[in-house]
Each structure stands twice: as C-alpha cells, then as structure tokens.
Write a protein that holds these residues in place. Structure first.
Motif, PDB file in Angstrom:
ATOM      1  N   SER A 153       0.816  -1.217   0.000  1.00  0.00           N
ATOM      2  CA  SER A 153       0.000   0.000   0.000  1.00  0.00           C
ATOM      3  C   SER A 153       0.848   1.264   0.000  1.00  0.00           C
ATOM      4  O   SER A 153       0.328   2.350  -0.280  1.00  0.00           O
ATOM      5  CB  SER A 153      -0.931   0.013   1.216  1.00  0.00           C
ATOM      6  N   THR A 154       2.150   1.141   0.293  1.00  0.00           N
ATOM      7  CA  THR A 154       3.010   2.321   0.329  1.00  0.00           C
ATOM      8  C   THR A 154       4.114   2.194  -0.714  1.00  0.00           C
ATOM      9  O   THR A 154       4.421   1.093  -1.191  1.00  0.00           O
ATOM     10  CB  THR A 154       3.657   2.488   1.713  1.00  0.00           C
ATOM     11  N   LEU A 155       4.716   3.336  -1.050  1.00  0.00           N
ATOM     12  CA  LEU A 155       5.799   3.336  -2.019  1.00  0.00           C
ATOM     13  C   LEU A 155       6.989   2.531  -1.509  1.00  0.00           C
ATOM     14  O   LEU A 155       7.640   1.813  -2.281  1.00  0.00           O
ATOM     15  CB  LEU A 155       6.227   4.780  -2.318  1.00  0.00           C
ATOM     16  N   ASP A 156       7.278   2.621  -0.215  1.00  0.00           N
ATOM     17  CA  ASP A 156       8.403   1.865   0.340  1.00  0.00           C
ATOM     18  C   ASP A 156       8.182   0.359   0.210  1.00  0.00           C
ATOM     19  O   ASP A 156       9.125  -0.394  -0.064  1.00  0.00           O
ATOM     20  CB  ASP A 156       8.610   2.235   1.820  1.00  0.00           C
ATOM     21  N   GLU A 157       6.950  -0.093   0.410  1.00  0.00           N
ATOM     22  CA  GLU A 157       6.658  -1.530   0.256  1.00  0.00           C
ATOM     23  C   GLU A 157       6.852  -1.971  -1.188  1.00  0.00           C
ATOM     24  O   GLU A 157       7.351  -3.072  -1.456  1.00  0.00           O
ATOM     25  CB  GLU A 157       5.220  -1.810   0.708  1.00  0.00           C
ATOM     26  N   LYS A 158       6.486  -1.111  -2.132  1.00  0.00           N
ATOM     27  CA  LYS A 158       6.659  -1.440  -3.541  1.00  0.00           C
ATOM     28  C   LYS A 158       8.137  -1.442  -3.921  1.00  0.00           C
ATOM     29  O   LYS A 158       8.596  -2.287  -4.698  1.00  0.00           O
ATOM     30  CB  LYS A 158       5.869  -0.452  -4.404  1.00  0.00           C
ATOM     31  N   LYS A 159       8.887  -0.509  -3.362  1.00  0.00           N
ATOM     32  CA  LYS A 159      10.327  -0.484  -3.619  1.00  0.00           C
ATOM     33  C   LYS A 159      11.004  -1.738  -3.072  1.00  0.00           C
ATOM     34  O   LYS A 159      11.953  -2.254  -3.668  1.00  0.00           O
ATOM     35  CB  LYS A 159      10.949   0.767  -2.996  1.00  0.00           C
ATOM     36  N   LYS A 160      10.505  -2.214  -1.946  1.00  0.00           N
ATOM     37  CA  LYS A 160      11.075  -3.435  -1.375  1.00  0.00           C
ATOM     38  C   LYS A 160      10.849  -4.625  -2.304  1.00  0.00           C
ATOM     39  O   LYS A 160      11.730  -5.480  -2.473  1.00  0.00           O
ATOM     40  CB  LYS A 160      10.449  -3.704  -0.009  1.00  0.00           C
ATOM     41  N   ILE A 161       9.669  -4.690  -2.927  1.00  0.00           N
ATOM     42  CA  ILE A 161       9.382  -5.757  -3.893  1.00  0.00           C
ATOM     43  C   ILE A 161      10.371  -5.688  -5.051  1.00  0.00           C
ATOM     44  O   ILE A 161      10.899  -6.709  -5.511  1.00  0.00           O
ATOM     45  CB  ILE A 161       7.931  -5.634  -4.407  1.00  0.00           C
ATOM     46  N   VAL A 162      10.629  -4.483  -5.533  1.00  0.00           N
ATOM     47  CA  VAL A 162      11.586  -4.306  -6.625  1.00  0.00           C
ATOM     48  C   VAL A 162      12.981  -4.731  -6.194  1.00  0.00           C
ATOM     49  O   VAL A 162      13.722  -5.376  -6.949  1.00  0.00           O
ATOM     50  CB  VAL A 162      11.594  -2.839  -7.101  1.00  0.00           C
ATOM     51  N   TRP A 163      13.365  -4.370  -4.984  1.00  0.00           N
ATOM     52  CA  TRP A 163      14.699  -4.724  -4.496  1.00  0.00           C
ATOM     53  C   TRP A 163      14.859  -6.245  -4.428  1.00  0.00           C
ATOM     54  O   TRP A 163      15.877  -6.791  -4.877  1.00  0.00           O
ATOM     55  CB  TRP A 163      14.937  -4.101  -3.129  1.00  0.00           C
ATOM     56  N   GLU A 164      13.855  -6.935  -3.910  1.00  0.00           N
ATOM     57  CA  GLU A 164      13.919  -8.392  -3.828  1.00  0.00           C
ATOM     58  C   GLU A 164      13.975  -9.012  -5.216  1.00  0.00           C
ATOM     59  O   GLU A 164      14.688  -9.990  -5.457  1.00  0.00           O
ATOM     60  CB  GLU A 164      12.715  -8.914  -3.047  1.00  0.00           C
ATOM     61  N   TYR A 165      13.206  -8.440  -6.154  1.00  0.00           N
ATOM     62  CA  TYR A 165      13.218  -8.920  -7.541  1.00  0.00           C
ATOM     63  C   TYR A 165      14.595  -8.709  -8.169  1.00  0.00           C
ATOM     64  O   TYR A 165      15.135  -9.588  -8.855  1.00  0.00           O
ATOM     65  CB  TYR A 165      12.143  -8.173  -8.337  1.00  0.00           C
ATOM     66  N   ALA A 166      15.195  -7.535  -7.920  1.00  0.00           N
ATOM     67  CA  ALA A 166      16.512  -7.226  -8.473  1.00  0.00           C
ATOM     68  C   ALA A 166      17.571  -8.186  -7.932  1.00  0.00           C
ATOM     69  O   ALA A 166      18.455  -8.638  -8.672  1.00  0.00           O
ATOM     70  CB  ALA A 166      16.893  -5.776  -8.162  1.00  0.00           C
ATOM     71  N   GLN A 167      17.491  -8.492  -6.651  1.00  0.00           N
ATOM     72  CA  GLN A 167      18.448  -9.407  -6.036  1.00  0.00           C
ATOM     73  C   GLN A 167      18.335 -10.808  -6.628  1.00  0.00           C
ATOM     74  O   GLN A 167      19.342 -11.516  -6.778  1.00  0.00           O
ATOM     75  CB  GLN A 167      18.206  -9.473  -4.523  1.00  0.00           C
ATOM     76  N   GLN A 168      17.112 -11.215  -6.985  1.00  0.00           N
ATOM     77  CA  GLN A 168      16.900 -12.563  -7.496  1.00  0.00           C
ATOM     78  C   GLN A 168      17.218 -12.688  -8.980  1.00  0.00           C
ATOM     79  O   GLN A 168      17.842 -13.665  -9.416  1.00  0.00           O
ATOM     80  CB  GLN A 168      15.456 -13.000  -7.249  1.00  0.00           C
ATOM     81  N   THR A 236      22.090  -0.011  -3.421  1.00  0.00           N
ATOM     82  CA  THR A 236      23.110  -0.669  -2.611  1.00  0.00           C
ATOM     83  C   THR A 236      22.427  -1.694  -1.730  1.00  0.00           C
ATOM     84  O   THR A 236      21.201  -1.679  -1.580  1.00  0.00           O
ATOM     85  CB  THR A 236      23.870   0.346  -1.732  1.00  0.00           C
ATOM     86  N   ASP A 237      23.188  -2.594  -1.141  1.00  0.00           N
ATOM     87  CA  ASP A 237      22.593  -3.627  -0.290  1.00  0.00           C
ATOM     88  C   ASP A 237      21.744  -2.989   0.808  1.00  0.00           C
ATOM     89  O   ASP A 237      22.178  -2.051   1.487  1.00  0.00           O
ATOM     90  CB  ASP A 237      23.681  -4.482   0.352  1.00  0.00           C
ATOM     91  N   GLY A 238      20.547  -3.498   0.947  1.00  0.00           N
ATOM     92  CA  GLY A 238      19.658  -3.003   1.982  1.00  0.00           C
ATOM     93  C   GLY A 238      18.834  -1.807   1.576  1.00  0.00           C
ATOM     94  O   GLY A 238      17.935  -1.390   2.294  1.00  0.00           O
ATOM     95  N   GLN A 239      19.121  -1.227   0.405  1.00  0.00           N
ATOM     96  CA  GLN A 239      18.377  -0.052  -0.033  1.00  0.00           C
ATOM     97  C   GLN A 239      17.240  -0.482  -0.962  1.00  0.00           C
ATOM     98  O   GLN A 239      17.443  -1.299  -1.868  1.00  0.00           O
ATOM     99  CB  GLN A 239      19.313   0.914  -0.773  1.00  0.00           C
ATOM    100  N   PRO A 240      16.023   0.001  -0.744  1.00  0.00           N
ATOM    101  CA  PRO A 240      14.897  -0.388  -1.602  1.00  0.00           C
ATOM    102  C   PRO A 240      15.141   0.000  -3.061  1.00  0.00           C
ATOM    103  O   PRO A 240      15.929   0.880  -3.374  1.00  0.00           O
ATOM    104  CB  PRO A 240      13.716   0.395  -1.022  1.00  0.00           C
ATOM    105  N   GLY A 241      14.438  -0.679  -3.952  1.00  0.00           N
ATOM    106  CA  GLY A 241      14.599  -0.425  -5.385  1.00  0.00           C
ATOM    107  C   GLY A 241      13.838   0.802  -5.845  1.00  0.00           C
ATOM    108  O   GLY A 241      13.065   1.408  -5.111  1.00  0.00           O
ATOM    109  N   TRP A 242      14.080   1.143  -7.108  1.00  0.00           N
ATOM    110  CA  TRP A 242      13.398   2.276  -7.718  1.00  0.00           C
ATOM    111  C   TRP A 242      12.075   1.809  -8.293  1.00  0.00           C
ATOM    112  O   TRP A 242      11.986   0.809  -9.000  1.00  0.00           O
ATOM    113  CB  TRP A 242      14.261   2.874  -8.822  1.00  0.00           C
TER     114      TRP A 242
END
Length: 287
Positions: A153-168, A236-242
């Motif tokens: 529901s928030t931009l930070d939650e969506k960025k986290k999804i992107v970060w996890e996707y980028a890592q994988q 960077t590691d630990g930083q949410p995605g764009w």
C-alpha cells in the motif's frame, strides 16, 4: 479432416486463406489449421492477408486477427478481439478469438488453455513474460499473494518488492523494466480518453529519458511524449529499489481517440530500454 485439408489448400492457393481460417463462428477451421501446422508444417505467417486499408471499415478491419497482433509485437495475454469474442490460446500458445460458447467447447476438447489469474505451467515466470506480464507487476498490483500478506500500500513496500526482484533476477546489474496497467480496458469509443498507468522499476545510476509513443498499425505515431527525465543513484545492499508510476492524462499528456483504429503503446528509454510494445487497444465507432 482430409476434406477440410483440401479446403485449406485451396484457400491458400486462391489467396483467401485468412478469410477461410478466421471467419467460421465455431472455429472448426482453426482446428484444421492447428492440426496441420503442427504435423505438416503449415505456417499462418507465410500467407499474405488483404491489406487492412483495402477492406471496408468494419470491426474486423480495425482489430487484426490474433496472429497478426503477435507479429505486431503484442504479447499473448494482450491480444484483443471484438466485443463479442474472447481471446484464447492452446497448449502450444497459439491464439484465437472465439465466441463464449465456442470457448467452452474448445476448453472441453482440450484445445484451449484455461485463462487463469496466475499462470499454471511448470515455469510460471516464463509464462508471465510470454503472456505479457511480470512478477513485479503482479506483486505490486496485489495479484500475487503469499499467505495472509496484504498487497503493498506504500511506495516503500513497492520499492522493497523491486529490491527483492533485483536481487533474485538482476544481481549486481543496472536495469529498467516497464509494464502498463489498464484495468482491463482495451476497447474505447471515438471521443473517449485513453487512460492507463505506466509502471517503471529497476536499478540505474545515470540519467535517462523515458519516451512514450502510441503508434498505429502502420507503425506511425499518433502520440509522442518524452518529457519524463530522471537521474538516480544506483541501489546498494539493503536499499529499496526504484519504482514509479506515470498516468496518462497526468505525467503524460491526455490522449483522446479521435478516429477508429488499432493502436499499440510503445515505451523506450535510450539504450537502457529499446522500443518495446507493452499494450494495445482499439478505438471503435460509437454504438
């Protein structure tokens, strides 16, 4: 079956193949073509079709047949039909437009693949891509759920999804990806506003210029906008995605259907993201 094969060969030789294979309401001719295309190598793409501009201005002349749409860069899951038919595809990912009662018959006979909210193959990620979807899009829009986890529901939650996707899928890479959310809208009437959201996510450190075009069936632009420009630092590691979302009529200029036609939405971003068709829609005459 052999008699229908002779009919198909005659249609190919007389230049009426597309009319023969696409017109029957029960889609029996598609079954014949499908059988011989698999076992004897008949190829739909080899046989020329009458140019659209030479046809009368009817619904069939506005929306191309399914395989023509794929040749125009449309993903399987984005194929559109007229308002009376539904798109289906078979186990070999061959598309067709059929009436609702025919769709059920094709499903019962095992020709058509059931259209599910989520893919059901052994490789769901590849099937998402083949059908024009993306894991990030599904998760961000709340189509993929894990247990009782609510959609973001928030931009930070969506960025986290992107970060996890980028890592994988893109470890250590700089990338940008896009998809378009249209809320299921593919048919508009002349005079309607065409509304959609362009979703963007990734990891890139340089400046880029996002370019959105709406092109007609002849690849001529009817709309262009390249006003969106950004410069970001790499992840960077630990930083949410764009992640960002741009709406037609807000970040992009408003687009209104001014005449009937079949159009495709193309996005590019210099060398980062080459011109790619993301969606399509049809502008129809008012009923």
């Amino acid at each position: 079956m052999e008699e229908k094969k002779l009919e198909m060969i005659n249609a190919i030789e007389t230049g009426t193949f597309h009319e023969w294979v696409e017109k029957p309401d029960d889609y029996s001719h598609w079954n014949v073509y499908e059988y011989y295309s698999i076992f004897e190598g008949y190829d739909y793409a080899k046989y020329p079709q009458e140019p659209i501009e030479q046809k009368s201005v009817a619904l069939e002349s506005i929306i191309p047949p399914p395989l023509k749409q794929i040749k125009l860069g449309i993903k399987l899951g984005h194929i559109i039909c007229d308002k009376d038919k539904s798109p289906v595809w078979n186990i070999h990912f061959k598309p067709a437009c059929v009436f609702p009662d025919s769709e059920m018959k094709l499903l019962e006979r095992g020709w058509a693949k059931l259209r599910l909210v989520l893919p059901g193959s052994g490789d769901p990620i590849k099937e998402l891509e083949w059908t024009g979807q993306n894991e990030v899009t599904y998760k961000i829009l709340g189509n993929i759920r894990y247990g009782d986890e609510p959609p973001p529901s928030t931009l930070d939650e969506k960025k986290k999804i992107v970060w996890e996707y980028a890592q994988q899928y893109h470890p250590g890479e700089r990338f940008l990806e896009y998809s378009i959310s249209t809320s299921g809208l593919y048919h508009f009437n002349v005079g309607d506003k065409v509304q959609f959201d362009l979703l963007e996510w990734g990891n890139y450190s340089e400046c880029w210029n996002l370019k959105l075009r709406i092109i007609d069936i002849h690849d001529k632009p009817v709309y262009e906008d390249n006003s969106v420009r950004f410069c970001l630092e790499p992840l960077t590691d630990g930083q949410p995605g764009w992640f960002a979302s741009y709406s037609m009529g807000q970040e992009f200029d408003e687009f209104v259907c001014d005449k009937t036609g079949y159009y495709r939405i193309e996005v590019s971003n210099g060398e980062i993201f080459p011109p790619t068709i993301l969606k399509n829609f049809a502008c129809l005459g008012t009923e």
